[in-house]
Scaffold this motif. Structure first.
Motif, short mmCIF file in Angstrom:
data_model
loop_
_atom_site.label_atom_id
_atom_site.label_comp_id
_atom_site.label_asym_id
_atom_site.label_seq_id
_atom_site.Cartn_x
_atom_site.Cartn_y
_atom_site.Cartn_z
N SER A 301 -9.36 3.88 3.01
CA SER A 301 -9.09 3.23 4.29
C SER A 301 -8.97 4.28 5.40
O SER A 301 -8.87 5.48 5.14
N ARG A 302 -8.98 3.80 6.64
CA ARG A 302 -8.78 4.72 7.77
C ARG A 302 -7.44 5.43 7.66
O ARG A 302 -7.33 6.63 7.94
N GLY A 303 -6.38 4.68 7.27
CA GLY A 303 -5.06 5.28 7.15
C GLY A 303 -5.03 6.38 6.11
O GLY A 303 -4.37 7.41 6.30
N GLN A 304 -5.74 6.18 4.98
CA GLN A 304 -5.76 7.20 3.94
C GLN A 304 -6.48 8.46 4.42
O GLN A 304 -6.05 9.58 4.14
N VAL A 305 -7.58 8.27 5.15
CA VAL A 305 -8.28 9.44 5.70
C VAL A 305 -7.39 10.18 6.70
O VAL A 305 -7.30 11.42 6.69
N PHE A 306 -6.72 9.41 7.56
CA PHE A 306 -5.82 10.01 8.55
C PHE A 306 -4.72 10.81 7.86
O PHE A 306 -4.44 11.96 8.21
N ARG A 307 -4.09 10.19 6.87
CA ARG A 307 -2.99 10.86 6.17
C ARG A 307 -3.50 12.07 5.38
O ARG A 307 -2.79 13.06 5.23
N GLY A 308 -4.74 11.99 4.90
CA GLY A 308 -5.29 13.12 4.15
C GLY A 308 -5.46 14.35 5.02
O GLY A 308 -5.13 15.47 4.61
N VAL A 309 -5.99 14.13 6.23
CA VAL A 309 -6.15 15.28 7.14
C VAL A 309 -4.80 15.85 7.55
O VAL A 309 -4.60 17.07 7.59
N LEU A 310 -3.82 14.97 7.83
CA LEU A 310 -2.48 15.45 8.19
C LEU A 310 -1.81 16.16 7.03
O LEU A 310 -1.01 17.10 7.23
N ALA A 311 -2.10 15.70 5.80
CA ALA A 311 -1.52 16.38 4.63
C ALA A 311 -2.02 17.82 4.55
O ALA A 311 -1.25 18.74 4.23
N GLU A 312 -3.30 18.04 4.82
CA GLU A 312 -3.82 19.39 4.84
C GLU A 312 -3.12 20.22 5.92
O GLU A 312 -2.79 21.39 5.71
N ALA A 373 -3.17 18.76 14.69
CA ALA A 373 -4.17 18.11 13.85
C ALA A 373 -4.25 16.61 14.06
O ALA A 373 -5.12 15.95 13.47
N VAL A 374 -3.37 16.05 14.89
CA VAL A 374 -3.34 14.60 15.06
C VAL A 374 -4.65 14.08 15.65
O VAL A 374 -5.28 13.14 15.14
N LEU A 375 -5.11 14.69 16.77
CA LEU A 375 -6.34 14.22 17.40
C LEU A 375 -7.56 14.38 16.50
O LEU A 375 -8.37 13.44 16.36
N PRO A 376 -7.74 15.55 15.85
CA PRO A 376 -8.86 15.64 14.89
C PRO A 376 -8.73 14.62 13.76
O PRO A 376 -9.75 14.09 13.29
N ALA A 377 -7.49 14.35 13.31
CA ALA A 377 -7.30 13.36 12.23
C ALA A 377 -7.70 11.97 12.71
O ALA A 377 -8.31 11.19 11.97
N ARG A 378 -7.35 11.64 13.95
CA ARG A 378 -7.77 10.34 14.49
C ARG A 378 -9.28 10.25 14.58
O ARG A 378 -9.90 9.21 14.32
N LYS A 379 -9.90 11.37 14.98
CA LYS A 379 -11.35 11.39 15.05
C LYS A 379 -11.96 11.17 13.67
O LYS A 379 -13.02 10.52 13.54
N ALA A 380 -11.31 11.69 12.63
CA ALA A 380 -11.82 11.52 11.27
C ALA A 380 -11.84 10.06 10.86
O ALA A 380 -12.71 9.61 10.11
N THR A 381 -10.86 9.28 11.34
CA THR A 381 -10.81 7.86 10.97
C THR A 381 -11.94 7.06 11.61
O THR A 381 -12.22 5.94 11.18
N ARG A 382 -12.55 7.63 12.65
CA ARG A 382 -13.61 6.90 13.34
C ARG A 382 -14.98 7.17 12.75
O ARG A 382 -15.98 6.67 13.26
N VAL A 383 -15.05 8.00 11.72
CA VAL A 383 -16.33 8.27 11.09
C VAL A 383 -16.79 7.03 10.35
O VAL A 383 -16.10 6.52 9.46
N ALA A 384 -17.96 6.52 10.70
CA ALA A 384 -18.48 5.30 10.07
C ALA A 384 -19.03 5.64 8.69
O ALA A 384 -19.60 6.71 8.47
#
Length: 839
Positions: A301-312, A373-384
């Motif tokens: 999900s988008r949330g999982q991708v977002f949390r994954g980038v923030l975890a890094e 990393a918040v803004l890049p993480a948000r950008k990651a959730t928008r990847v189709a």
């Protein structure tokens, strides 16, 4: 998802470690500052507390006597009553005063003399070698004084008492002065018995008496008994606990001021580090577009991708915090060593690591990394998910989609900045003008940062013109790469731009102040030499001026006297020296009218006191009950010696003028060949007389300013180093991103050397972008600050140190080449076949 995150961290360990270096440096600066502050606080508490150790009662002159007769000090009779009070086991006077110490070259210099308690428990200092003075002809000195003056136990030490009477003592011991108000003043330090100290100025009674309690008595009981014995009127009586509390409160405020200055530079370093981390995660997310899209395809999900980038980011922040915490301890130790070197190497390195420091290190390192990393993480959730099926697009077009918003934001910052600068430059108060104008320059800097992606193209074309013409295809490719993704390039160069802007701003302002001060010295010191007193409160003997005037090589002399009034201080100058050896400029009135009974005031004093030509000024010298009415005949500028000038005849009305001269201006004859030797032949017998020239004064002033400038360069330099790490990191990630592209270029005929040259030129272009824009902003902001500092009395002219600016640009180029070394080597080593097969 957790296993996926862990696997991703393992796969990208090298990239994340390289990225964490920037934030680790910022955390190290913050941690080092906090540890240094705690160490200084602890050291100051320990040393200042020595003044209150074993003190059960303190009696000082209150300064606000309740009786009609003011208490000037503690008389021998009062001391005797304190010693006889019930419960007092011992009491000693405590006093300090400046005194001329005659050095080995026969010249005097200012030293602090203290009265050492006869009661061993009440002594403030720790004996290091020898013993404390037991007789009136013995003396002890602190370790730093013994080292700098090259004194050893058994040597004679000469002090000048009242009327410059020589008092010779035998050095019997050295002691550890530690950190206290007197040591921080930088003066030499000597200790005498109470009787010997009193003999230096017999009419000056001590200001304090400290006492220790006998067994069975509390501090409060002894304090009450002392109050009853001396009456308490005009005295402040404290218990030892009250004295200790008051002393430590002063300590905390002094240590806090220094820590605040260092923290300001640490914040700059953290801002730069945050920008580097933001750029790093932006690149990582862009490189992993297909990977993130594939994760979305298999159910993430988008949330999982977002949390994954923030975890890094969290793991990177924690790693950087650990490194920064231990690095900060080393930074603190280094800074303490530097501080101790200014004080003769005296001091012990302390490294108190408190819970607050540890929490601050992890909070700063982790929070800044995660927030960046918040803004890049948000950008990651928008990847189709469909992005997994196509090649990764270049993001160079993003600027055009956000150009209007960027321009509006930049305009807002620019309007605020210009408004603050204009408002600040029109203020009369120098401090307020500099603060508001400085805030305006920071708003303008923010405007430039926002416009960064829009500036990359034009700046890149200008800076890349020479490399393209000289280096051919590799330089053309490098210039194209530097401008390919304006957002990425702007984010990479912005960190360096901030550091260079601040460095160049400080450099321009410091050099402008230096040159202005040098011009002031030349303007106000047309004399060849100035003879001054080595001790500020001891005037030169009047006969010295007559002896200098009789020297064949001397054309004329002009003795001056400074009169200290209640609301200003004024210089008395011989009337015939005004305009020749002393050159103020009259803005109103005429210096020709300056005669006995009149005064000329400088513009700043006139504005502060509301006086003008024709007004009457009432002057009463400090400590005197008599006042003089002087008519203002001119308002002057161009001299900063005092708040105004009067003739030597007018100065004679004040008691201080009868004591001697503060300085003697000496003008040599044009035919004099060895004038300094002739002047020194007259001044050498006087221990107080120091011969100085305008060149020597400027050299000393320049040395002090250069030390301050070097210290600031070192502090801001950390932000520049972090920014250069950002360039290296961007290039490294860019090389990985362009693996297939580099292989294709090799396949088309680009050699390994040309590929390395391309990356080096790309790194140099990015560094020059940040450095060039930063230098332009720094010079412009420097002009704003110098204009804000200028007033009616002093005009600070803008001076651009092109030599130092050239060094900064050269340093940026060299650092950029070094930063590109590893990425270029990696790109050149990748085989063409393996690169073409890269997914």
């Amino acid at each position: 998802m957790l296993r996926t995150i862990i696997a991703g961290l393992k796969a990208r360990t090298a990239r994340l470690v390289l990225s964490s270096v920037a934030i680790a440096l910022g955390v190290a600066f913050v941690t080092g500052t906090l540890v240094l502050g705690d160490a200084m606080n602890a050291s100051l508490r320990d040393e200042f507390a020595k003044s209150a150790r074993n003190v059960d009662v303190s009696v000082t002159v209150s300064g606000e006597p309740s009786s009609a007769e003011e208490v000037r000090g503690i008389t021998p009779e009062t001391l005797a009553r304190i010693r006889q009070a019930p419960g007092v086991a011992g009491a000693d006077p405590r006093d300090s005063n400046t005194v001329p110490l005659v050095a080995a070259n026969g010249k005097a210099k200012t030293a602090w003399a203290v009265s050492l308690a006869s009661n061993e428990k009440l002594r403030e200092f720790d004996l290091v070698d020898g013993r404390y003075p037991a007789g009136d002809d013995e003396i002890a000195v602190d370790q730093r004084t013994a080292t700098t003056a090259k004194l050893t136990i058994g040597q004679p030490v000469v002090l000048l008492g009242k009327g410059d009477v020589r008092h010779t003592y035998t050095l019997v011991g050295t002691y550890q002065q530690g950190t206290n108000p007197l040591s921080l003043s930088g003066f030499d330090h000597v200790g005498l018995t109470p009787e010997a100290f009193q003999a230096l100025e017999p009419e000056r009674p001590p200001y304090q008496v400290v006492a220790t309690a006998a067994p069975g008595f509390t501090q409060q009981q002894v304090a009450d008994n002392v109050r009853q014995a001396i009456g308490g009127q005009g005295y402040r009586i404290q218990t030892g606990d009250e004295l200790t509390k008051e002393t430590l409160e002063r300590v905390e405020s002094q240590a806090g001021e220094f820590t605040t200055v260092l923290l300001a530079f640490a914040i700059i370093a953290l801002v730069v580090a945050a920008m580097v981390i933001y750029n790093t995660f932006t690149i990582l997310v862009a490189q992993r577009t297909r990977e993130l899209a594939l994760m979305r395809c298999v159910g993430a999900s988008r949330g999982q991708v977002f949390r994954g980038v923030l975890a890094e980011a969290l793991v990177m922040g924690l790693t950087a915090s650990v490194i920064g915490l231990f690095g900060g301890i080393g930074v603190s130790a280094l800074l303490q060593r530097v501080i101790f070197s200014f004080d003769g190497g005296e001091g012990t390195v302390q490294l108190p690591v408190t819970v607050t420091t540890v929490l601050a290190a992890f909070a700063v390192g982790t929070l800044i990394t995660v927030l960046a990393a918040v803004l890049p993480a948000r950008k990651a959730t928008r990847v189709a998910p469909v992005a997994a099926l196509r090649s990764q697009p270049d993001s160079g077009e993003e600027v055009s989609r956000t150009g209007v918003l960027r321009v509006l934001t930049a305009v807002l910052f620019a309007v605020v900045g210009v408004g603050a600068v204009v408002f600040g430059m029109n203020l009369e108060d120098e401090d307020a003008a500099m603060f508001i104008s400085g805030a305006g320059t920071m708003a303008l800097l923010a405007a430039v940062l926002v416009l960064g992606p829009l500036l990359v193209g034009p700046v890149n074309r200008v800076l890349g013109a020479v490399p393209r013409a000289l280096l051919g295809v590799p330089a053309k490719l490098a210039s194209a790469n530097a401008g390919r993704n304006p957002k990425r390039t702007a984010a990479t160069t912005a960190a360096l731009m901030i550091g260079v802007t601040i460095v160049s701003l400080v450099t321009v302002v410091a050099n402008s102040a230096k040159e202005t001060a040098n011009a002031e010295i030349d303007q106000r010191m047309p004399a060849d030499y100035t003879v001054t007193s080595a001790v500020y409160d001891r005037p030169l003997p009047k006969e010295l001026a007559d002896e200098l005037a009789a020297v064949p090589e001397v054309a004329r002399v002009a003795p001056t006297t400074v009169i200290y009034g209640e609301r200003g201080y004024f210089t008395g100058v011989p009337q015939d020296a005004i305009g020749t050896l002393f050159r103020p400029t009259a803005t109103s009135g005429s210096l020709a009218d300056l005669r006995e009974g009149t005064i000329a005031v400088n513009a700043e004093y006139a504005k502060r006191e509301g006086v003008s030509v024709g007004s009457t000024v009432t002057l009463k010298e400090g400590g005197s009950n008599e006042s003089q009415q002087l008519k203002v005949v001119a308002v002057v500028e161009g001299q900063r010696l005092s708040d105004g000038i009067m003739t030597a005849e007018t100065a004679q009305r004040f008691p201080r003028a009868a004591e001697g001269y503060d300085s003697i201006l000496v003008k040599l004859k044009d035919s004099a060949t060895n004038g300094r030797a002739a002047v020194e032949k007259v001044t050498d017998p006087s221990p107080l007389a120091l011969v100085d020239s305008a060149a020597e004064t400027k050299e000393q002033l320049n040395k002090q300013l250069n030390q301050v400038l070097g210290f600031i360069w070192a502090l801001i330099g950390l932000a520049v180093v972090i920014a250069l790490f950002g360039i290296a990191n961007t290039l490294t990630l860019s090389v990985l991103e362009r693996t297939r592209e580099s292989a294709l270029l090799r396949a088309l005929g680009l050699t390994k050397g040309q590929l390395r040259l391309m990356l080096v030129v790309e790194s140099v272009l990015m560094a020059l972008m940040g450095a060039a824009i930063g230098l332009l902003l720094g010079i412009g902001f420097g002009w704003v600050i110098t204009e804000a500092l200028s007033n009616d009395t002093l005009s600070v002219d803008l001076v651009v140190p092109f030599g130092q600016i050239g060094v900064m640009l050269a340093g940026a180029v060299v650092a950029a080449v070094v930063a590109a070394a590893l990425p270029a080597r990696r790109a050149a080593r990748t085989s063409v076949v393996a690169g073409m097969a890269e997914a």
